[in-house]
Design an enzyme around this catalytic site. Structure first.
Site, PDB file in Angstrom:
ATOM      1  N   TYR A   1      20.036  29.489  31.355  1.00  0.00           N
ATOM      2  CA  TYR A   1      20.833  28.625  32.243  1.00  0.00           C
ATOM      3  C   TYR A   1      19.939  27.971  33.298  1.00  0.00           C
ATOM      4  CZ  TYR A   1      23.915  27.485  36.196  1.00  0.00           C
ATOM      5  OH  TYR A   1      24.539  26.852  37.239  1.00  0.00           O
TER       6      TYR A   1
ATOM      7  N   GLU B   1      19.724  28.854  41.068  1.00  0.00           N
ATOM      8  CA  GLU B   1      19.182  29.639  39.952  1.00  0.00           C
ATOM      9  C   GLU B   1      17.852  29.032  39.471  1.00  0.00           C
ATOM     10  OE1 GLU B   1      20.453  32.506  38.813  1.00  0.00           O
ATOM     11  OE2 GLU B   1      19.422  32.750  36.888  1.00  0.00           O
TER      12      GLU B   1
ATOM     13  N   SER C   1      21.249  23.871  40.875  1.00  0.00           N
ATOM     14  CA  SER C   1      21.552  25.266  41.217  1.00  0.00           C
ATOM     15  C   SER C   1      20.358  26.001  41.802  1.00  0.00           C
ATOM     16  CB  SER C   1      21.987  25.986  39.934  1.00  0.00           C
ATOM     17  OG  SER C   1      21.959  27.378  40.121  1.00  0.00           O
TER      18      SER C   1
HETATM   19  P1  NAP Z   1      33.027  26.666  36.332  1.00  0.00           P
HETATM   20  O1  NAP Z   1      34.174  27.164  37.145  1.00  0.00           O
HETATM   21  O2  NAP Z   1      32.446  27.534  35.271  1.00  0.00           O
HETATM   22  O3  NAP Z   1      33.505  25.282  35.671  1.00  0.00           O
HETATM   23  C1  NAP Z   1      32.754  24.672  34.646  1.00  0.00           C
HETATM   24  C2  NAP Z   1      33.493  23.439  34.176  1.00  0.00           C
HETATM   25  O4  NAP Z   1      32.716  22.785  33.151  1.00  0.00           O
HETATM   26  C3  NAP Z   1      34.875  23.704  33.559  1.00  0.00           C
HETATM   27  O5  NAP Z   1      35.773  22.705  33.991  1.00  0.00           O
HETATM   28  C4  NAP Z   1      34.609  23.552  32.058  1.00  0.00           C
HETATM   29  O6  NAP Z   1      35.724  23.149  31.319  1.00  0.00           O
HETATM   30  C5  NAP Z   1      33.584  22.431  32.081  1.00  0.00           C
HETATM   31  N1  NAP Z   1      32.817  22.307  30.844  1.00  0.00           N
HETATM   32  C6  NAP Z   1      32.057  23.251  30.247  1.00  0.00           C
HETATM   33  N2  NAP Z   1      31.480  22.767  29.145  1.00  0.00           N
HETATM   34  C7  NAP Z   1      31.894  21.464  29.022  1.00  0.00           C
HETATM   35  C8  NAP Z   1      31.644  20.435  28.096  1.00  0.00           C
HETATM   36  N3  NAP Z   1      30.846  20.616  27.043  1.00  0.00           N
HETATM   37  N4  NAP Z   1      32.212  19.217  28.310  1.00  0.00           N
HETATM   38  C9  NAP Z   1      33.026  19.014  29.360  1.00  0.00           C
HETATM   39  N5  NAP Z   1      33.316  19.958  30.274  1.00  0.00           N
HETATM   40  C10 NAP Z   1      32.748  21.176  30.109  1.00  0.00           C
HETATM   41  O7  NAP Z   1      31.813  26.231  37.293  1.00  0.00           O
HETATM   42  P2  NAP Z   1      31.796  25.995  38.885  1.00  0.00           P
HETATM   43  O8  NAP Z   1      31.542  27.285  39.561  1.00  0.00           O
HETATM   44  O9  NAP Z   1      32.951  25.158  39.257  1.00  0.00           O
HETATM   45  O10 NAP Z   1      30.445  25.150  39.019  1.00  0.00           O
HETATM   46  C11 NAP Z   1      30.451  23.740  38.904  1.00  0.00           C
HETATM   47  C12 NAP Z   1      29.036  23.273  38.590  1.00  0.00           C
HETATM   48  O11 NAP Z   1      28.153  23.669  39.631  1.00  0.00           O
HETATM   49  C13 NAP Z   1      28.425  23.839  37.311  1.00  0.00           C
HETATM   50  O12 NAP Z   1      27.598  22.840  36.756  1.00  0.00           O
HETATM   51  C14 NAP Z   1      27.585  25.001  37.792  1.00  0.00           C
HETATM   52  O13 NAP Z   1      26.559  25.287  36.877  1.00  0.00           O
HETATM   53  C15 NAP Z   1      27.082  24.434  39.101  1.00  0.00           C
HETATM   54  N6  NAP Z   1      26.753  25.405  40.135  1.00  0.00           N
HETATM   55  C16 NAP Z   1      27.675  26.329  40.515  1.00  0.00           C
HETATM   56  C17 NAP Z   1      27.362  27.207  41.542  1.00  0.00           C
HETATM   57  C18 NAP Z   1      28.357  28.245  42.003  1.00  0.00           C
HETATM   58  O14 NAP Z   1      27.959  29.181  42.701  1.00  0.00           O
HETATM   59  N7  NAP Z   1      29.640  28.094  41.676  1.00  0.00           N
HETATM   60  C19 NAP Z   1      26.119  27.131  42.176  1.00  0.00           C
HETATM   61  C20 NAP Z   1      25.220  26.150  41.786  1.00  0.00           C
HETATM   62  C21 NAP Z   1      25.553  25.275  40.774  1.00  0.00           C
HETATM   63  P3  NAP Z   1      36.724  24.220  30.650  1.00  0.00           P
HETATM   64  O15 NAP Z   1      37.740  24.527  31.718  1.00  0.00           O
HETATM   65  O16 NAP Z   1      37.274  23.470  29.501  1.00  0.00           O
HETATM   66  O17 NAP Z   1      35.919  25.430  30.261  1.00  0.00           O
HETATM   67  N1  GDD Z   2      28.415  38.658  36.843  1.00  0.00           N
HETATM   68  C1  GDD Z   2      28.001  39.888  37.209  1.00  0.00           C
HETATM   69  N2  GDD Z   2      28.682  40.984  36.751  1.00  0.00           N
HETATM   70  N3  GDD Z   2      26.911  39.989  38.006  1.00  0.00           N
HETATM   71  C2  GDD Z   2      26.534  41.236  38.377  1.00  0.00           C
HETATM   72  C3  GDD Z   2      27.205  42.390  37.960  1.00  0.00           C
HETATM   73  C4  GDD Z   2      28.323  42.254  37.091  1.00  0.00           C
HETATM   74  O1  GDD Z   2      28.960  43.232  36.683  1.00  0.00           O
HETATM   75  N4  GDD Z   2      26.583  43.461  38.509  1.00  0.00           N
HETATM   76  C5  GDD Z   2      25.565  42.993  39.244  1.00  0.00           C
HETATM   77  N5  GDD Z   2      25.524  41.640  39.158  1.00  0.00           N
HETATM   78  C6  GDD Z   2      24.521  40.762  39.784  1.00  0.00           C
HETATM   79  C7  GDD Z   2      23.819  39.832  38.784  1.00  0.00           C
HETATM   80  O2  GDD Z   2      22.815  40.555  38.053  1.00  0.00           O
HETATM   81  C8  GDD Z   2      23.251  38.785  39.726  1.00  0.00           C
HETATM   82  O3  GDD Z   2      22.023  39.225  40.252  1.00  0.00           O
HETATM   83  C9  GDD Z   2      24.285  38.733  40.854  1.00  0.00           C
HETATM   84  O4  GDD Z   2      25.134  39.889  40.699  1.00  0.00           O
HETATM   85  C10 GDD Z   2      25.152  37.478  40.863  1.00  0.00           C
HETATM   86  O5  GDD Z   2      25.689  37.295  39.563  1.00  0.00           O
HETATM   87  P1  GDD Z   2      26.795  36.171  39.277  1.00  0.00           P
HETATM   88  O6  GDD Z   2      27.943  36.313  40.209  1.00  0.00           O
HETATM   89  O7  GDD Z   2      27.084  36.198  37.815  1.00  0.00           O
HETATM   90  O8  GDD Z   2      26.087  34.804  39.719  1.00  0.00           O
HETATM   91  P2  GDD Z   2      24.618  34.214  39.413  1.00  0.00           P
HETATM   92  O9  GDD Z   2      23.863  34.281  40.701  1.00  0.00           O
HETATM   93  O10 GDD Z   2      24.017  34.800  38.217  1.00  0.00           O
HETATM   94  O11 GDD Z   2      24.976  32.692  39.069  1.00  0.00           O
HETATM   95  C11 GDD Z   2      25.895  31.958  39.858  1.00  0.00           C
HETATM   96  O12 GDD Z   2      25.212  31.304  40.902  1.00  0.00           O
HETATM   97  C12 GDD Z   2      24.297  30.300  40.473  1.00  0.00           C
HETATM   98  C13 GDD Z   2      23.635  29.728  41.739  1.00  0.00           C
HETATM   99  O13 GDD Z   2      22.564  30.551  42.126  1.00  0.00           O
HETATM  100  C14 GDD Z   2      26.628  30.979  38.944  1.00  0.00           C
HETATM  101  O14 GDD Z   2      27.680  30.374  39.658  1.00  0.00           O
HETATM  102  C15 GDD Z   2      25.709  29.875  38.466  1.00  0.00           C
HETATM  103  O15 GDD Z   2      26.462  28.885  37.760  1.00  0.00           O
HETATM  104  C16 GDD Z   2      25.056  29.243  39.697  1.00  0.00           C
HETATM  105  O16 GDD Z   2      24.191  28.194  39.329  1.00  0.00           O
END
Ligand code: NAP
Ligand code: GDD
Length: 320
Positions: free
Chosen positions: A148, A126, A124
């Site tokens: 995280y 992050e 990520s």
């Molecule tokens: P998400 O929608 O939150 O999905 C997370 C998945 O992980 C769900 O299927 C959840 O299952 C499963 N899970 C959680 N804890 C588990 C456990 N202990 N054992 C087995 N399964 C478990 O996340 P996403 O947005 O699809 O992201 C996918 C991956 O990419 C994550 O690793 C996230 O950290 C990473 N990532 C995401 C982003 C982004 O912007 N979306 C960016 C960078 C990296 P349940 O349905 O049972 O909760």
């Molecule tokens: N969630 C949330 N809710 N975020 C807010 C809000 C609110 O009400 N108001 C402002 N924000 C700001 C957060 O402080 C952060 O700076 C930004 O919006 C994005 O927040 P999120 O959408 O929660 O995403 P994230 O950047 O913290 O994390 C996501 O992206 C990562 C990759 O950079 C997640 O998908 C992580 O799993 C992923 O790794």
């Protein structure tokens, strides 16, 4: 014989898009699901009859070994994690167990069952946290700002370490934020687009948010899962940044999302300190040149197209 792929996190946003992609590529697709008192397969309901779901949990290595023995995949995509940054301060140990040590459990399960399995780790942006250079690429140092982010740094380095120690075909995708109509409601893009739809429908008048100045490089999840697949088709495993190269603030997100519904964000957005974080990541912007050159990866949907798509989907969901 069809290739077999196993996806952890198949019920999540990315898992659902990746499953669709792999099915379209002719794969037999298996997914790990954890036991729950109520099933929540909304994101994969439309393809569930084409998937084989197996019971397992990243907290339990034996379950991962059994799953691998049952489905004998050629490719494993490790997408499962506690993925919400804000929750990681409330549940730091659980986040570490799942998002960090869970990666080691899966890598060790692969070593035990079949070291020829190709492995993708969901790293990520992050991890860059308080960024050391702009834009961020594969050479940029990490400075995580949340439990995280710290856990993801561990997951990233254990993937690199197992590749170098045991010659596993293990690759790590450092993905910047990617969103879609399937995004969880707690993440800011979906919180905003869902909030816009409710306000337009007269169900709410306010949307409470935290830091409007934070900037993110937001892309479309369906574009990003293609990069995961492409990484595992390479002969040599390595790590790639996946990003659009353009960032926007949360304030701009509000302008675009409310504007798409004919509303003015200043009339509805209320600042609420409850959504501020103990430590913030102020600005992320990625450089995906390596992925573009080596994988031929491109993103097809830009920020404006993405947010308009999400607003339209949330409005449609409320009116049907
Ligand atoms: P998400 O929608 O939150 O999905 C997370 C998945 O992980 C769900 O299927 C959840 O299952 C499963 N899970 C959680 N804890 C588990 C456990 N202990 N054992 C087995 N399964 C478990 O996340 P996403 O947005 O699809 O992201 C996918 C991956 O990419 C994550 O690793 C996230 O950290 C990473 N990532 C995401 C982003 C982004 O912007 N979306 C960016 C960078 C990296 P349940 O349905 O049972 O909760
Ligand atoms: N969630 C949330 N809710 N975020 C807010 C809000 C609110 O009400 N108001 C402002 N924000 C700001 C957060 O402080 C952060 O700076 C930004 O919006 C994005 O927040 P999120 O959408 O929660 O995403 P994230 O950047 O913290 O994390 C996501 O992206 C990562 C990759 O950079 C997640 O998908 C992580 O799993 C992923 O790794």
């Amino acid at each position: 014989m069809a290739k077999r792929a196993l996806i952890t996190g198949i019920t999540g946003q990315d898992g659902s898009y990746l499953a669709e992609l792999l099915l379209s590529e002719g794969y037999q697709v298996f997914g790990v699901v954890r036991r729950s008192s109520s099933q929540h397969f909304e994101r994969i309901g439309h393809i569930q009859d084409q998937l084989t779901l197996l019971s397992g949990d990243l907290m339990d290595e034996v379950s991962l070994i059994n799953v691998l023995r049952e489905c004998r995949p050629q490719e494993v995509y490790n997408l499962a994690a506690q993925s919400f940054v804000q929750t990681s301060w409330l549940q730091p140990v659980l986040t570490g167990e799942t998002t960090a040590l869970g990666v080691t459990r899966m890598l060790d399960a692969i070593r035990t069952v079949d070291p020829s399995i190709r492995f993708y780790q969901a790293s990520s942006s992050e991890m860059f946290g308080r960024v050391k250079s702009v834009p961020q690429n594969e050479e940029t140092d990490f400075y995580p700002r949340s439990p995280y982010g710290v856990a993801k740094v561990y997951g990233h380095w254990i993937t690199v370490n197992y590749r170098e120690s045991y010659q596993l075909h293990a690759s790590s995708g450092i993905l910047f934020n990617h969103e879609s109509p399937r995004r969880g409601l707690e993440f800011v893009t979906r919180k905003v687009t869902h909030g816009v739809a409710r306000i337009q429908a007269g169900l709410d008048t306010q949307l409470r948010l935290g830091n409007l100045d934070a900037q993110r490089d937001w892309g479309y999840a369906a574009d990003y899962v293609k990069a995961m697949y492409l990484m595992l088709q390479r002969d040599e495993p390595t790590d790639y940044v996946i990003a659009t190269g353009i960032s926007h603030s949360v304030r701009e997100l509000c302008e675009v999302a409310f504007g798409a519904a004919g509303l003015h964000w200043e009339d509805h957005v209320v600042l609420d300190p409850a959504f501020l974080r103990p430590a913030e990541v102020d600005h992320l912007i990625g450089d995906a040149a390596k992925a573009q050159q080596e994988l031929g990866w491109r993103c097809e949907v830009d920020f404006y197209g993405l947010i308009e798509m999400m607003v339209a989907a949330d409005i449609a969901a409320l009116t049907t």
